[in-house]
Design a protein around this motif. Structure first.
Motif, short mmCIF file in Angstrom:
data_model
loop_
_atom_site.label_atom_id
_atom_site.label_comp_id
_atom_site.label_asym_id
_atom_site.label_seq_id
_atom_site.Cartn_x
_atom_site.Cartn_y
_atom_site.Cartn_z
N ASP A 45 -14.54 -37.43 10.98
CA ASP A 45 -13.73 -38.63 11.17
C ASP A 45 -12.37 -38.19 11.70
O ASP A 45 -11.58 -37.60 10.96
CB ASP A 45 -13.61 -39.33 9.81
CG ASP A 45 -12.66 -40.51 9.87
OD1 ASP A 45 -12.27 -40.89 10.99
OD2 ASP A 45 -12.33 -41.04 8.80
N PHE A 59 -4.77 -45.96 6.58
CA PHE A 59 -5.74 -46.23 7.61
C PHE A 59 -6.72 -47.33 7.19
O PHE A 59 -6.95 -47.56 6.00
CB PHE A 59 -6.52 -44.96 7.94
CG PHE A 59 -5.70 -43.99 8.73
CD1 PHE A 59 -5.90 -43.84 10.08
CD2 PHE A 59 -4.71 -43.23 8.11
CE1 PHE A 59 -5.14 -42.94 10.81
CE2 PHE A 59 -3.95 -42.34 8.83
CZ PHE A 59 -4.17 -42.20 10.19
N PHE A 105 -0.21 -34.02 -0.10
CA PHE A 105 -0.44 -33.29 1.15
C PHE A 105 0.82 -33.19 1.99
O PHE A 105 1.10 -32.15 2.58
CB PHE A 105 -1.56 -33.97 1.95
CG PHE A 105 -1.92 -33.22 3.20
CD1 PHE A 105 -2.76 -32.11 3.13
CD2 PHE A 105 -1.41 -33.59 4.43
CE1 PHE A 105 -3.08 -31.41 4.27
CE2 PHE A 105 -1.73 -32.88 5.57
CZ PHE A 105 -2.57 -31.80 5.50
N LEU A 110 -9.05 -38.46 9.88
CA LEU A 110 -8.51 -37.53 8.89
C LEU A 110 -7.41 -36.67 9.51
O LEU A 110 -6.37 -36.42 8.88
CB LEU A 110 -9.62 -36.65 8.34
CG LEU A 110 -10.70 -37.38 7.56
CD1 LEU A 110 -11.74 -36.40 7.04
CD2 LEU A 110 -10.09 -38.15 6.40
N ARG A 155 -0.57 -41.55 -1.59
CA ARG A 155 -0.44 -40.45 -0.63
C ARG A 155 0.60 -40.80 0.43
O ARG A 155 1.41 -39.96 0.82
CB ARG A 155 -1.79 -40.17 0.03
CG ARG A 155 -1.73 -38.99 0.97
CD ARG A 155 -3.06 -38.69 1.56
NE ARG A 155 -3.45 -39.67 2.57
CZ ARG A 155 -4.57 -39.58 3.30
NH1 ARG A 155 -5.39 -38.59 3.09
NH2 ARG A 155 -4.85 -40.50 4.18
N ASN A 181 -9.79 -47.19 7.24
CA ASN A 181 -10.85 -46.67 6.35
C ASN A 181 -10.28 -45.69 5.34
O ASN A 181 -10.98 -44.85 4.80
CB ASN A 181 -11.93 -46.00 7.19
CG ASN A 181 -11.39 -44.81 7.96
OD1 ASN A 181 -10.20 -44.53 7.91
ND2 ASN A 181 -12.25 -44.11 8.64
N ALA A 236 -9.14 -42.85 5.12
CA ALA A 236 -9.02 -41.46 5.58
C ALA A 236 -8.49 -40.52 4.50
O ALA A 236 -7.64 -39.67 4.75
CB ALA A 236 -8.14 -41.39 6.84
N LEU A 237 -9.00 -40.65 3.29
CA LEU A 237 -8.69 -39.64 2.27
C LEU A 237 -9.42 -38.36 2.65
O LEU A 237 -10.53 -38.41 3.17
CB LEU A 237 -9.17 -40.12 0.89
CG LEU A 237 -8.44 -41.33 0.33
CD1 LEU A 237 -9.00 -41.67 -1.05
CD2 LEU A 237 -6.95 -41.08 0.23
N PHE A 238 -8.80 -37.22 2.38
CA PHE A 238 -9.43 -35.95 2.73
C PHE A 238 -10.54 -35.66 1.71
O PHE A 238 -10.25 -35.41 0.53
CB PHE A 238 -8.41 -34.82 2.75
CG PHE A 238 -7.22 -35.12 3.63
CD1 PHE A 238 -7.42 -35.55 4.94
CD2 PHE A 238 -5.93 -35.01 3.16
CE1 PHE A 238 -6.34 -35.84 5.76
CE2 PHE A 238 -4.84 -35.29 3.97
CZ PHE A 238 -5.05 -35.72 5.27
N PRO A 239 -11.78 -35.64 2.15
CA PRO A 239 -12.88 -35.59 1.19
C PRO A 239 -13.00 -34.26 0.46
O PRO A 239 -13.56 -34.20 -0.63
CB PRO A 239 -14.12 -35.85 2.05
CG PRO A 239 -13.72 -35.47 3.43
CD PRO A 239 -12.25 -35.72 3.53
N LEU A 240 -12.46 -33.19 1.07
CA LEU A 240 -12.65 -31.88 0.45
C LEU A 240 -11.50 -31.50 -0.46
O LEU A 240 -11.52 -30.44 -1.07
CB LEU A 240 -12.82 -30.82 1.54
CG LEU A 240 -13.99 -31.06 2.50
CD1 LEU A 240 -14.04 -30.00 3.57
CD2 LEU A 240 -15.31 -31.09 1.73
N MET A 241 -10.48 -32.36 -0.54
CA MET A 241 -9.34 -32.05 -1.42
C MET A 241 -9.38 -32.92 -2.65
O MET A 241 -9.83 -34.06 -2.59
CB MET A 241 -8.03 -32.33 -0.69
CG MET A 241 -7.78 -31.44 0.50
SD MET A 241 -6.16 -31.82 1.17
CE MET A 241 -6.26 -30.99 2.74
#
Ligand SMILES: Nc1ncnc2c1ncn2[C@@H]1O[C@H](COP(=O)(O)OP(=O)(O)OP(=O)(O)O)[C@@H](O)[C@H]1O
Ligand SMILES: [Mg+2]
Lengths: 420, 370, 309
Positions: A175, B84, B101, A178, B149, B86, B88-93
């Protein structure tokens, strides 16, 4: 119903044929690694032995080859993975009208014959050296005629395309919001790349690296032109195989096969485990554990096979250590000696009978003896193949003491075996 | 906390190739305001927001934040933070890493970041959940993390792109209040995008209504509802009954319209269009369903309409009566539920009346499509 | 004007540092590893093989002689044809095509079977079994076949044991080993693309067709094969290119008298040290294989984007 049965039988037969074609040669080759016979074969089984592994481990050419293969592999991974990653990122951003041209260009190296890539790399850097006025002995001249440098470039030219394909598949699920979110929060482009895109791409980078390393490790067509005066494992092997085959190569193949099976099973087991965990989380599967097996093995045949295989290998290696190699070798040699003597006796006997017969029928059948000869030469392998004859360093590579037995044995063996 | 910074868009036009996504937009947003852009899908709301946050440069015009021209300043250098569409949270953090961040990229130490993240987590009522991954949160929780955030970056302007659109109705209503509260607490400028008029009207100090790249009206929610500037705004915001006709006479801010079905009707000219209607012009008159009522016998014919009932629906607190209107459109009347059994029977001819101040008229134009 | 905008957009999206890095890596790859090497090989193929001292001298001019050599051999009068090399060339191309076709027929049923029976443990086992030989060195695979096809190899032993033949058959000299080896070497590159596309075929389509009474043959002809076409062409392209460009298998499994075209290239380079001649031969190989592949792709209406999926 009988037609359904027929289809099943046909399918079974087909699967059997397909997989025997695919795996049969590998199984046979693996078995020959344990036969003390100095020619790789299974049918006259001499004696179970590990000696070819010893020969293999003591072969300096192979050890050097492995060393350079690894060095080149690492270089190729670094170069091709970074180029492939960059190319895939550019692909997602390139102007739509340019996209298909661009894609054709970065996918083309996969379709260019490896031989051509090798040659063009060799020619180009030679020319580039000349163009830059690099004289013999200068640094640039040395670099542009360095087998490791050229091989890394030559291999990367097409391995980067493979890596690119892996990345494109993963990037499709990225995406881009991000990255924008990171920029919006004050990250620089480099930070956004390092902290957002790179972690997302990590699994793809890992698999592309493995892929690139393996592709580099086993490449022959390109390497054989660009390697110049170094040797990689494949070029060493190719030379050995062309000069005459011996079971130490089988033993190497056996090791590679076992490693591959390990990796494949480990990968499959990990996959299964992940799936199972996911399923448990989604509540589709009950999380209950069977009492006997540890959790990760439940419903995971690959894991079970993996553990069993590990066990077998440990046993194998263990016995190989205890199997006092010296005693075994002597035993084997003695047996062989006896056998050879036996064979020679038989041969002599046969020859005597033949000679007698020939003497009797000399006038009638003069052509019989020469008719036998060419068959033997076939078994020597490609020694007489045109490519080999002109191979200048060929004799030099042979007298290594360890591989000597193998090469030597070759001369005798066909006689042994053919005198049926 | 910063106390809100003004945002001005001066004659902004944004083109993608030959397509004009935003045409000549002029907006002045006061510092500390809650400002909404309202419009149907694809009208260019996100595009405007991206121009403010710096992801795209307007083809023409200027973006000023706190009076400073933002031309050539990248999104990572602007005092804005964008939430955003959608999230747009960082999925891996982890959640707390997500929140902090902006401090991470600025080089703050882990301890500092953690501390600030925990404060913000408390503020959004998610204390102690910092070590989860975003995928382990519910929709509303994710929403709040996205807000935290953005706030963590200490922006002067917070930009929100339909942040509530993914939530279900209940949660959406709850989050509306919460957003408004947060805004009042931190006091910074919020620019909010939505195609949900309820959201825009309840939360905003000012609303801009957009149609296909053009801003039709900027005003308070109240004024937009009561005094729509164009037929589009009148029909897009809230429910409205439209009557087409020609101007018969004009006096000050009042006019008489000759309608096709109901004869001459007395109306008020919407403030934005006073002086722009002349006798004989095509006009549109709008009356809201709740401004219509059953006419008493002696009602003034200049403020009554008669029409046949098509059908009637019971809505709990009110009845909706649908009648045959202009050009195939239905007229809707809303009658409060005061214990009646029913209002009308099908096919019956009803007389409806309204208050002339509740009927707004403007030059004819495009309506919002349903 | 437009180009400039594209570039500025690119740097805007990626930042100057990342943008330069990306552009730099991609252009290094495209220019220094692909385009320039191919061009310099092309250039080389039109030059004489001169001693170093004369390079750049008056004798260093462009020539067609390297290409003429393939057609006429060393006969400068161009009377007789270079039948040896031409034969090798034609044989290589035709044999590579045959190997490709053989692989299509051999792989299609398995690809269909694997692709359509999803998820069962048996199928997964088969896939793992397929992956294993995929990662075994090309040389070692050829070597394995050599053990089997050799004079005293397993196959001859077995045939003799069964009294099907009284003397060992020279599989190598007869090129049987070579063809088996080429078919063997790249079989998985045919299987996996086919498998991938067939796997993406919705089972319902097949069932719907069967429901309408379509025969088994017709289902394949009208539904499965059209759907699998990109995979088949992609696999065929790879197998053809790799077979035509194969070097290891012909060197190890080829008979002493019959050569593969790549072996000629190899000899010009490594044995005769005539790079120019070798480059010309390589160009001929590259051009002819690419023309064949593009023609096939055109005929079957498959485009480049399908390759490598
Ligand atoms: N990068 C782009 N290139 C070309 N056209 C674009 C681009 N981005 C947006 N558009 C077009 O601009 C118009 C406005 O898009 P925008 O995203 O601003 O709509 P929106 O008002 O946010 O809609 P929604 O409510 O659905 O989010 C749309 O017609 C869209 O197709
Ligand atoms: Mg939008």
């Amino acid at each position: 119903m009988s037609s359904a049965n027929l289809i099943r039988i046909a399918l079974g037969a087909y699967l059997l044929i397909f997989f025997s074609y695919l795996l049969g040669p590998l199984v046979v080759m693996s078995l020959t690694a344990f036969n003390s016979s100095s020619f790789p074969t299974v049918s006259p089984w001499a004696c179970f032995s590990y000696e070819w592994f010893d020969v293999l481990f003591n072969d300096k050419h192979i050890r050097d080859g492995i060393y350079y293969s690894i060095v080149i592999g690492i270089g190729t991974v670094i170069l091709s993975v970074s180029m492939g990653l960059a190319a895939s990122i550019v692909l997602t951003q390139v102007w739509p009208k340019l996209r298909s041209t661009y894609y054709t260009m970065i996918i083309a190296p996969i379709l260019i014959p490896g031989v051509v890539l090798g040659i063009s790399t060799l020619v180009f850097w030679d020319r580039a050296g000349a163009f830059l006025g690099a004289t013999d002995g200068s640094f640039l001249h040395g670099l542009f005629h360095n087998g490791i440098f050229l091989t890394i470039l030559g291999q990367s030219s097409f391995i980067a395309s493979y890596a690119m394909l892996v990345f494109v598949a993963r990037l499709q699920r990225f995406d881009t919001g991000l990255t924008e979110a990171a920029l919006d929060l004050g990250a620089t482009h480099t930070q956004a790349f390092r902290k957002i895109l790179l972690p997302f791409m990590r699994p793809a980078i890992a698999s592309a690296s493995v892929l690139a390393f393996l592709a580099s490790f086993e490449n022959y067509n390109t390497t054989t032109f660009t390697i110049i005066d170094y040797k990689t494992l494949t070029t060493v092997l190719a030379q050995k195989v062309r000069l005459g085959i011996n079971p130490s190569i089988s033993s190497l193949a056996f090791i590679i096969i076992v490693l591959t099976i390990f990796a494949a099973l480990a990968f499959e087991a990990a996959n299964r485990n992940k799936e199972r965990k996911l399923a448990v989380r989604k509540g589709k599967a009950s999380a209950e554990k069977s009492g006997v097996l540890p959790g990760f093995m439940t419903g995971n045949p690959a894991a079970i096979v993996l553990v069993l295989l590990a066990f077998v290998v440990i046993v194998l290696v263990g016995t190989a250590q205890k199997y006092s190699p010296e005693a075994c070798k002597i035993q084997v040699r003695e047996a062989k000696q006896v056998e050879i003597q036996q064979r020679i006796k038989e041969l002599r006997e046969a020859r005597r009978i033949k000679d007698e017969a020939r003497a009797a029928e000399e006038a009638k059948q003069p052509a019989q003896a020469p008719a036998n000869a060419p068959q033997n030469s076939g078994a020597f392998g490609n020694v007489f193949a045109p490519g080999n004859l002109s191979e200048e360093e060929a004799p030099a590579s042979d007298p290594a003491p360890s591989s000597g037995t193998g090469a030597f044995g070759n001369v005798f063996d066909p006689n042994n075996l053919n005198s049926e | 906390m910063s106390s809100g910074v003004a945002v001005d868009l001066e004659n902004i036009t944004i083109r993608f190739g030959d397509f004009t996504a935003v045409k000549d937009a002029n907006v002045n947003i006061n510092g500390g305001d809650f400002f909404s852009f309202l419009g149907p899908s694809g009208c260019g709301k996100t595009t405007i927001l991206r121009a403010v946050s710096g992801f795209l440069e307007p083809s023409e015009g200027r973006v000023l934040i706190g009076g400073n021209d933002m031309a050539g300043i990248g999104p990572n250098k602007r005092p804005t933070a964008l939430i955003f569409q959608n999230l747009a949270l960082f999925p891996l953090m982890k959640v707390w890493e997500n929140i902090a961040f902006s401090m991470e990229v600025a080089g703050a130490s882990a301890a500092e970041r953690r501390k600030r993240a925990d404060e913000l987590l408390d503020m959004i009522a998610l204390g102690g959940q910092g070590d989860k991954l975003p995928s382990e949160l519910s929709g509303g929780q994710k929403q709040r993390v996205a807000i935290a955030r953005a706030l963590c970056a200490n922006p002067d302007v917070l930009l929100l792109d339909e942040p509530l659109s993914a939530l279900d109705l209940k949660l959406r209503q709850h989050m509306r209040t919460e957003l408004r509260e947060i805004q009042q607490r931190v006091g910074i400028t919020f620019i909010y995008i939505t195609h949900d008029q309820g959201e825009a009207l309840t939360m905003s100090d000012n609303v801009a209504v957009m149609k296909a790249g053009v801003i039709d009206q900027i005003d308070t929610g109240h004024n937009i509802y009561d005094d729509p500037a164009t037929p589009f705004v009148a029909s897009f915001v809230g429910e409205n009954n439209v009557f087409r006709g020609k101007v018969k006479s004009v006096s000050g801010n009042e006019a008489v319209i000759t309608t096709n079905r109901s004869g001459d009707l007395l109306t008020r000219i919407t403030p934005a269009q006073v002086g722009k209607l002349a006798v004989g012009d095509d006009a549109m008159m709008f009356i809201r369903p709740e401004a219509l009522e059953l006419a008493p016998r002696d009602a003034d014919s200049k403020t009554t309409i008669s029409a046949n009932v098509i059908n009637e629906e019971f809505e709990g607190n009110s009845f909706s009566v649908f009648l045959e209107g202009d050009g195939g459109k239905q007229i809707k009347m809303s009658v409060p539920n005061l214990g009646q059994d029913r209002i009308s029977v099908r096919g019956e001819n009803l007389s409806l009346r309204y208050d002339a101040s509740n009927a707004v008229t403007m030059p004819a134009g495009e309506l919002a499509s349903e | 004007m437009k180009k400039k905008m594209i570039f500025s957009d690119f740097f805007k999206n990626n930042g100057v540092v990342m943008g330069c890095l990306l552009i730099g890596l991609v252009s290094f790859w495209l220019i220094f590893l692909i385009i320039l090497p191919q061009l310099s090989m092309l250039d080389y193929s039109f030059r004489f093989n001169l001693p170093p001292a004369e390079v750049g001298g008056p004798k260093d001019v462009y020539t067609l002689s390297n290409y003429q050599h393939l057609i006429y051999g060393s006969d400068t009068t161009h009377q007789t044809y270079n039948t040896v090399d031409l034969k090798v060339f034609v044989r290589t191309i035709i044999a590579a095509m045959l190997v490709t076709i053989f692989n299509i027929f051999l792989c299609y049923p398995l690809a269909y079977f694997l692709g359509q029976s999803k998820g069962s443990g048996f199928v997964r086992l088969l896939v793992v079994l397929l992956i294993i030989p995929y990662w075994i060195n090309e040389i070692l695979r050829a070597f394995a076949l050599r053990i089997i096809f050799g004079d005293s190899g397993l196959l001859n032993e077995a045939l003799m044991f069964l009294h099907l033949t009284s003397e060992p058959i020279d599989f190598i000299r007869q090129d049987i080993a070579l063809y088996a080896g080429l078919g063997y070497a790249y079989i998985l590159l045919m299987l996996f693309p086919m498998y991938n596309v067939i796997e993406s075929l919705d089972r319902n389509q097949i069932e719907a067709a069967r429901d309408m009474g379509a025969s088994w043959m017709r289902i394949h002809r009208r539904i499965v094969i059209p759907h699998a076409k990109p995979g088949i062409v992609s696999g065929a392209t790879m197998v053809f290119m790799l077979s035509a460009g194969a070097l290891a298998a012909p060197q190890i499994l080829g008979g002493p008298s019959s050569l593969w075209f790549t072996q000629l290239v190899y000899q010009w380079f490594n044995d005769s040290l005539n790079w120019q001649q070798g480059a010309a031969y390589a160009i001929v190989l590259l051009a002819s294989t690419i023309i064949i592949v593009l023609t096939v792709m055109k005929i079957f209406k498959v485009n480049m984007g399908d390759i490598g999926k």
